[in-house]
Design a protein around this motif. Structure first.
Motif, PDB file in Angstrom:
ATOM      1  N   PHE A  32      35.406 -10.581  14.458  1.00 52.87           N
ATOM      2  CA  PHE A  32      35.463 -11.748  14.506  1.00 52.87           C
ATOM      3  C   PHE A  32      34.659 -12.630  13.379  1.00 52.87           C
ATOM      4  O   PHE A  32      33.756 -12.162  13.173  1.00 52.87           O
ATOM      5  CB  PHE A  32      35.327 -12.532  16.000  1.00 52.87           C
ATOM      6  N   GLU A  33      35.422 -13.795  13.009  1.00 54.57           N
ATOM      7  CA  GLU A  33      34.706 -14.395  11.821  1.00 54.57           C
ATOM      8  C   GLU A  33      33.598 -15.231  12.263  1.00 54.57           C
ATOM      9  O   GLU A  33      32.958 -15.924  11.608  1.00 54.57           O
ATOM     10  CB  GLU A  33      36.132 -15.169  11.012  1.00 54.57           C
ATOM     11  N   GLY A  64      33.813 -13.696  23.445  1.00 52.88           N
ATOM     12  CA  GLY A  64      34.167 -12.605  22.891  1.00 52.88           C
ATOM     13  C   GLY A  64      34.766 -11.402  23.437  1.00 52.88           C
ATOM     14  O   GLY A  64      35.821 -10.706  22.864  1.00 52.88           O
ATOM     15  N   ARG A  75      38.555 -12.473  24.422  1.00 52.51           N
ATOM     16  CA  ARG A  75      39.530 -12.232  23.340  1.00 52.51           C
ATOM     17  C   ARG A  75      39.966 -10.810  22.834  1.00 52.51           C
ATOM     18  O   ARG A  75      40.797 -10.525  22.510  1.00 52.51           O
ATOM     19  CB  ARG A  75      38.591 -12.920  21.967  1.00 52.51           C
ATOM     20  N   ALA A  76      38.714 -10.011  22.859  1.00 51.29           N
ATOM     21  CA  ALA A  76      38.976  -8.706  22.607  1.00 51.29           C
ATOM     22  C   ALA A  76      39.773  -8.055  23.661  1.00 51.29           C
ATOM     23  O   ALA A  76      40.888  -7.305  23.282  1.00 51.29           O
ATOM     24  CB  ALA A  76      37.616  -7.955  22.456  1.00 51.29           C
ATOM     25  N   TYR A 110      31.642 -15.877  19.130  1.00 52.75           N
ATOM     26  CA  TYR A 110      32.158 -16.617  20.169  1.00 52.75           C
ATOM     27  C   TYR A 110      31.578 -16.333  21.670  1.00 52.75           C
ATOM     28  O   TYR A 110      31.786 -16.844  22.662  1.00 52.75           O
ATOM     29  CB  TYR A 110      33.600 -15.824  20.417  1.00 52.75           C
ATOM     30  N   ASN A 132      30.809  -9.978  16.753  1.00 57.34           N
ATOM     31  CA  ASN A 132      30.958 -11.494  17.084  1.00 57.34           C
ATOM     32  C   ASN A 132      30.379 -12.402  15.657  1.00 57.34           C
ATOM     33  O   ASN A 132      29.698 -13.106  15.878  1.00 57.34           O
ATOM     34  CB  ASN A 132      30.163 -11.814  18.259  1.00 57.34           C
ATOM     35  N   GLY A 133      30.893 -11.862  14.555  1.00 61.89           N
ATOM     36  CA  GLY A 133      30.715 -12.736  13.400  1.00 61.89           C
ATOM     37  C   GLY A 133      29.253 -12.549  12.904  1.00 61.89           C
ATOM     38  O   GLY A 133      28.357 -13.459  12.624  1.00 61.89           O
TER      39      GLY A 133
END
Length: 343
Positions: free
Chosen positions: A66-67, A75, A78-79, A70, A44-45
């Protein structure tokens, strides 16, 4: 596992600046992810050395990076939308796996198409014979919305002697190791991102059960959870999130007119909880309870649409999944400290 074989299960671990947790727990994930599954680290970034550590120590492990951060719920949402496994495991980054932990769960999901989710037994990493607070042998909710587990009532945790190994329907499976049918997860819209942390998996499971899906324990599988990796049990922030999110969950899922009776009773009980915190000299915790109600009232207008959707999708031929008794009454007034003592 052959490169031509598509894994049936994605074992997904969400990481954010967890370099030390990766070092401590990744050996167990790699050793005990079976051939029919694939381990995926969702980053998560992170701004620490997490990604460089994984590349150096575990170059064979799949990483979805991820950049930005989230958060927990977004997180995972999205995944899971991006990864195409029939079944996914939401595994906490402070959980250790054991041999065969996933076998029974997958067998149940493969042979019982009405199952939406399964969990193994969750034991405490630091006391391996005892259940762990966040999940134990599967969860329920009492008549006033308080979550509890087989093997853990409020602050009382039991030793696992096999007393809860019989097949049993659950209301919720622990987010420490939630094994879920991906199609059901997506159908329900995943975890509620506004919760930020705590009880989002209970909300997801309540929505699941209300639509007719079932949840089971797979007792032959065991996962060891450290717990408290994000917020200490003594944190006022954790008190705030637990009280606020519990109220949001009730508002989203409990039908009228039952909802307003429960909220009225909860207002009185939560005020009492704040008073107890104050008398104990924990003023910040008392304020956290009051802030939780304020946060609930602020967010409530945003939940009119989700509540309406949940009420329309709810199977009205099914009974409410709540237990018909008060956990607080049984625990504090009747002295019942074990799940087996409840009605």
């Amino acid at each position: 596992m052959s490169s031509a074989t598509t894994p049936k299960v994605g074992v997904l671990v969400l990481n954010w600046n967890g370099r030390q947790l990766l070092e401590d727990f990744a050996p167990s994930w790699v050793a005990h992810t079976p051939d029919y599954a694939e381990l995926v680290i969702i980053d998560n970034g992170s701004t620490d050395e997490s990604l460089s550590f994984l590349q150096s120590a575990y170059p064979e492990v799949k990483v979805l990076a991820f950049e930005e951060n989230y958060g927990f719920a977004e997180g995972y949402n999205r995944a899971i939308a991006a990864l195409d496994y029939p079944y996914v495991v939401l595994l906490n980054s402070d959980a250790a796996l054991s041999e065969g932990w996933l076998d029974e769960a997958l067998q149940l999901l493969e042979t019982e198409p009405e199952l939406g989710a399964v969990q193994p037994k969750i034991r405490a990493l630091r006391a391996p014979e005892a259940f762990e607070y966040a999940g134990a042998a599967g969860g329920y909710i009492d008549a006033l919305g308080y979550p509890f587990c087989r093997g853990r009532l409020l602050d009382t945790v039991e030793v696992d002697r096999g007393q809860y190994d019989e097949p049993s329907e659950l209301l919720w499976a622990s987010g420490a190791c939630l094994i879920v049918r991906r199609s059901v997860y997506l159908e329900l819209g995943g975890l509620d991102t506004r919760f930020f942390a705590h009880q989002e998996e209970i909300d997801l499971c309540w929505r699941m059960v209300s639509r007719g899906w079932r949840i089971r324990l797979a007792p032959s599988g065991v996962v060891y959870h450290l717990g408290g990796g994000s917020l200490s049990a003594e944190s006022p922030r954790k008190v705030f999130l637990n009280f606020r999110n519990n109220l949001l969950m009730l508002y989203k899922n409990l039908p009228t007119p039952r909802l307003y009776l429960v909220l009225l009773l909860r207002l009185m009980l939560d005020a009492l909880a704040a008073l107890v915190y104050l008398l104990q000299g924990r003023g910040r915790h008392a304020v956290a309870v009051l802030r939780a109600w304020r946060g609930f009232l602020i967010l409530r207008p945003h939940y009119e649409l989700p509540r309406g959707n949940n009420m329309r999708a709810r199977r009205t031929d099914l009974p409410l999944p709540l237990k018909p008794y008060s956990l607080l009454l049984h625990y504090y007034l009747l002295g019942h400290r074990r799940y087996s003592q409840l009605p």
